[in-house]
Enzyme design. Sequence first.
Site, PDB file in Angstrom:
ATOM      1  N   LYS A 205      64.572 104.444  45.987  1.00 41.03           N
ATOM      2  CA  LYS A 205      64.998 104.732  44.799  1.00 41.03           C
ATOM      3  C   LYS A 205      65.828 105.863  44.177  1.00 41.03           C
ATOM      4  CE  LYS A 205      61.456 103.019  42.851  1.00 41.03           C
ATOM      5  NZ  LYS A 205      60.391 102.703  43.228  1.00 41.03           N
TER       6      LYS A 205
HETATM    7  C1  LIG Z   1      58.398 102.187  43.343  1.00 38.30           C
HETATM    8  C2  LIG Z   1      57.629 102.329  41.945  1.00 38.30           C
HETATM    9  C3  LIG Z   1      56.392 102.575  41.874  1.00 38.30           C
HETATM   10  C4  LIG Z   1      55.619 103.170  43.224  1.00 38.30           C
HETATM   11  O1  LIG Z   1      56.407 104.372  43.910  1.00 38.30           O
HETATM   12  P1  LIG Z   1      56.021 104.107  45.549  1.00 38.30           P
HETATM   13  O2  LIG Z   1      56.799 105.265  45.442  1.00 38.30           O
HETATM   14  O3  LIG Z   1      56.016 103.222  45.765  1.00 38.30           O
HETATM   15  O4  LIG Z   1      54.428 104.450  45.052  1.00 38.30           O
HETATM   16  C5  LIG Z   1      55.702 102.724  40.394  1.00 38.30           C
HETATM   17  N1  LIG Z   1      56.308 102.247  39.195  1.00 38.30           N
HETATM   18  C6  LIG Z   1      57.568 101.460  39.429  1.00 38.30           C
HETATM   19  C7  LIG Z   1      57.874 101.390  38.162  1.00 38.30           C
HETATM   20  C8  LIG Z   1      58.542 101.574  40.836  1.00 38.30           C
HETATM   21  O5  LIG Z   1      59.546 101.325  40.587  1.00 38.30           O
END
Ligand SMILES: *Cc1c(COP(=O)(O)O)cnc(C)c1O
Length: 406
Positions: A205
């Site tokens: 992210k």
């Molecule tokens: C990465 C992601 C999540 C989940 O995030 P985590 O921190 O891995 O639980 C949820 N929604 C979207 C759209 C994502 O890209």
Amino acid sequence: MRETFLSFSPPMLGDQEVDEVVDTLRSDWITTGPKVKRFEEEFASYIGAPATLAVSSCTAALHVGLAAAGIGPGDSVISTPMTFCSSIHVIEQVGATPILVDVEPDTLNIDPSRIAEALEKNARSVGSGSGNGRVRALVPVHLYGHACDMDAILGIAREHGLAVIQDAAHALPSMYNGRLIGSESQGAGPSSAPILAAYSFYATKNMTTAEGGMLVGSREAIDEARVWSLHGMSHDAYKRYGAEGSWYYEVIRPGFKYNMTDIQAAIGLHQLGRLPWFQARRREVVRRYNEAFARLDALQIPVERPDVQSAWHLYVIRLNLEMLRIDRGRFIEELKLRNIGTSVHFIPIHLHPYYRDKYGYKPEDFPVAFREYRRIISLPLFPRMTDQDVDDVIEAVSDVARTFRR
Ligand SMILES: *Cc1c(COP(=O)(O)O)cnc(C)c1O
């Protein structure tokens, strides 16, 4: 052609993160303690949100967000098929029923006019005592970092008394009408229908804590979410065992175990400090991609609406398939042969066997999501991409688009 494989989205960590983690490991607090508290405070002030809760993932933040909003069995929640599975899993996990509606063709974000339609249909079926339970919440997803049409969404939520739990996993930082996503609950009074946003610090992210998440919202909603995030206890461990705390606690909810550790917060504090630089670099890469790919008629470049500043978590091109002799799968294979890593975000929810079989979805039930899914490719986009990396992606994509042009 490139000699080595270009990964799709590696993290960028520096000495400050390493030193802060070591400092944490040498201290008496390795799990939830002073660094989590500082990370929560700095994140709140960065977003301009009244309160924040650091947790183990964005999925956890969405889950406690729904729980804190009181969503449970017998309720329905409207969301989008164009998302990662966990946005919808959490709706199932609280015992509620997801209702998916199709997306807008330009942004691929949830279409507010479809939300309004789904609410009308829901009101009729609840009135006649058949079908799903009453809709009590919306889970919009700011896909790829481009903010949803929040004026329309918050307007609908206000009119119908719905909670809004935003999946902001891609939206750090996204602007809508000159305001950061996540700052909506500022100034909002106590309410049974909170406006919340959930961020992700997963390794790929815009900033990372390896694994981690943050829920932001009003003081009242975040206090309730905090209880849900740690065994349903009325005090967190820091307060219980810290110098000013006491041994006494009460369990007031059947809560989860979703707390963030100080080791993760140590990374997060410095990643948050680097975020403005990360974003400037992302925008620069996007500018160069847009300039290069706008010239190729077999490709469609991503939009950024005038009232939005995208967080540019992902750069997603769309293939004009009628102009190409190959499909999306082959396009990805050709890029891989040229040492360029890519991905697809996302396989729509209604195509996955669990949801397809449980709700009897057909691919055409969400025609925009299904059509666009077959044309999307996410290209490498990360702050430590070199100019040479960017040139290599442009060269490879242009080569494939030209070679297989009809
Ligand atoms: C990465 C992601 C999540 C989940 O995030 P985590 O921190 O891995 O639980 C949820 N929604 C979207 C759209 C994502 O890209």
